[in-house]
Design an enzyme around this catalytic site. Structure first.
Site, PDB file in Angstrom:
ATOM      1  N   HIS A  79      11.785  -7.390  -0.320  1.00 45.00           N
ATOM      2  CA  HIS A  79      11.166  -8.052  -0.733  1.00 45.00           C
ATOM      3  C   HIS A  79       9.564  -8.629  -0.239  1.00 45.00           C
ATOM      4  O   HIS A  79       8.959  -9.753  -0.591  1.00 45.00           O
ATOM      5  CB  HIS A  79      11.621  -9.459  -1.158  1.00 45.00           C
ATOM      6  CG  HIS A  79      12.915  -9.236  -1.965  1.00 45.00           C
ATOM      7  ND1 HIS A  79      12.708  -8.843  -3.413  1.00 45.00           N
ATOM      8  CD2 HIS A  79      14.245  -9.036  -1.732  1.00 45.00           C
ATOM      9  CE1 HIS A  79      14.046  -8.551  -3.865  1.00 45.00           C
ATOM     10  NE2 HIS A  79      14.877  -8.668  -3.015  1.00 45.00           N
TER      11      HIS A  79
ATOM     12  N   SER B 210      18.638 -10.567  -5.783  1.00 45.32           N
ATOM     13  CA  SER B 210      18.114  -9.215  -5.422  1.00 45.32           C
ATOM     14  C   SER B 210      18.628  -8.074  -6.012  1.00 45.32           C
ATOM     15  O   SER B 210      18.586  -8.114  -7.445  1.00 45.32           O
ATOM     16  CB  SER B 210      17.838  -9.089  -3.952  1.00 45.32           C
ATOM     17  OG  SER B 210      17.287  -8.072  -3.613  1.00 45.32           O
TER      18      SER B 210
END
Length: 331
Positions: free
Chosen positions: A208, A96
């Site tokens: 996300h 990420s």
């Protein structure tokens, strides 16, 4: 030895991170000084609750991670000047937020100060995207342990009209689910009934997931003006688990920059396929991964995917020196 470099993501933060490297590595100190006094204060003295805030967490972890990366290069040069040339770095990946550190280490983001600016905006926009009209965070995440399909079936059965998605596919036995708080409560209750262990994560919102769409749009627009370069080594994309430049063949510099900006904008609201990244690294011959940045979470996950893969990490002086010692012994 074939090496994969992996870079820490959000959730790895802790009070005092980076302080030892700052005090003992001139290159780490230079990076953290570039970040400024506020970021250093957050890293060295910030409370657990403070460091959990997305707009604080992201610039702090990126800064400490890049400081750790530079400290690693410095220590390698100090201990064995030929070691760096003997290491075969097959590729890089970041979890990420960590993907921005991977892109910096691979030369796609050419200026660390620009990287700091990017992740500061990213943290702010992702934090804002997770707020309700009352200014309270409306989302969160839980780590679910069990078969991936069983977890996703549970998600589908309880999501109703809310936001609820599998967003981090970490290992064969761990999938992270993100969503609005009501949907997550339904998921946790149903998961318990189905004997799926679900543990809340120390994050500020539903990363996300589609909740991040407003942040993804802003981030993509900002990245369009960041003059991103083609990485000088393979970077495994979080959202495809493959070489992020797959599909960019034949593009000129402007086209490459646009391609990466679009991909990284999309990344903020797309699942992270970490298990597949590590499996692809292994298929590419990686024998050892070095986790760079605060914590050892990624090393633990790697062992659940590829038990025989050597894992090293760099977050403080002890881990830095142990890593370099091991690399010298295995060159």
């Amino acid at each position: 030895m074939k090496i994969g470099l992996i870079f820490a993501g959000q959730g790895a933060q802790y009070t005092g991170m980076g302080k030892e490297l700052y005090d003992n590595s001139s290159r780490a100190k230079e990076i953290m000084n570039l970040a400024g006094e506020q970021v250093k204060e957050w890293c060295f003295e910030g409370t657990k609750e403070m460091l959990r805030q997305t707009h604080i967490t992201q610039p702090c972890i990126y800064t400490v991670t890049m400081a750790a990366y530079e400290a690693l290069l410095e220590e390698i040069e100090k201990q064995d000047s030929d070691l760096l040339n003997s290491l075969e770095i097959v590729g890089l990946a970041g979890f990420s937020l960590g993907e921005y550190a991977a892109l910096t280490a691979a030369g796609s983001i050419t200026d660390i100060r620009k990287g700091m600016e990017i992740v500061t905006h990213r943290g702010t926009w992702m934090n804002e995207a997770g707020l309700g009209e009352d200014g309270v965070q409306r989302g969160s995440m839980v780590a679910a342990f069990g078969d991936r399909k069983a977890i996703l079936d549970c998600v589908d059965d309880v999501k109703e009209d809310g936001v609820l998605q599998g967003v981090n596919f970490n290992s064969p036995v761990q999938t992270v689910v993100a969503g609005d708080k009501e949907s997550l409560e339904r998921f946790k209750a149903e998961a318990k009934a189905r004997k799926i262990k679900a543990i809340p994560l120390s994050v500020g919102t539903a990363f996300h997931s589609k909740m991040m769409a407003p942040a993804a749009a802003k981030l993509q627009d900002f990245l369009m003006d960041c003059d991103l370069k083609a990485p000088n080594k393979k970077v495994y994309s979080d959202i495809t688990a493959e070489d992020m430049m797959k599909g960019a063949e034949g593009l000129d510099e402007a086209g490459v920059s646009k391609f990466i900006a679009e991909l990284m904008g999309k990344q903020a609201m797309s699942p992270v396929y970490w298990q597949e990244i590590i499996e692809n690294m292994a298929a590419d011959g990686v024998e050892c991964v070095i986790e760079i940045g605060p914590g050892t979470t990624l090393c633990g996950i790697v062992k659940k995917i590829k038990e025989d893969m050597l894992t090293l990490h760099v977050q403080d002086m002890e881990s830095l020196q142990n890593t370099v010692k091991t690399l010298i012994e295995n060159k």
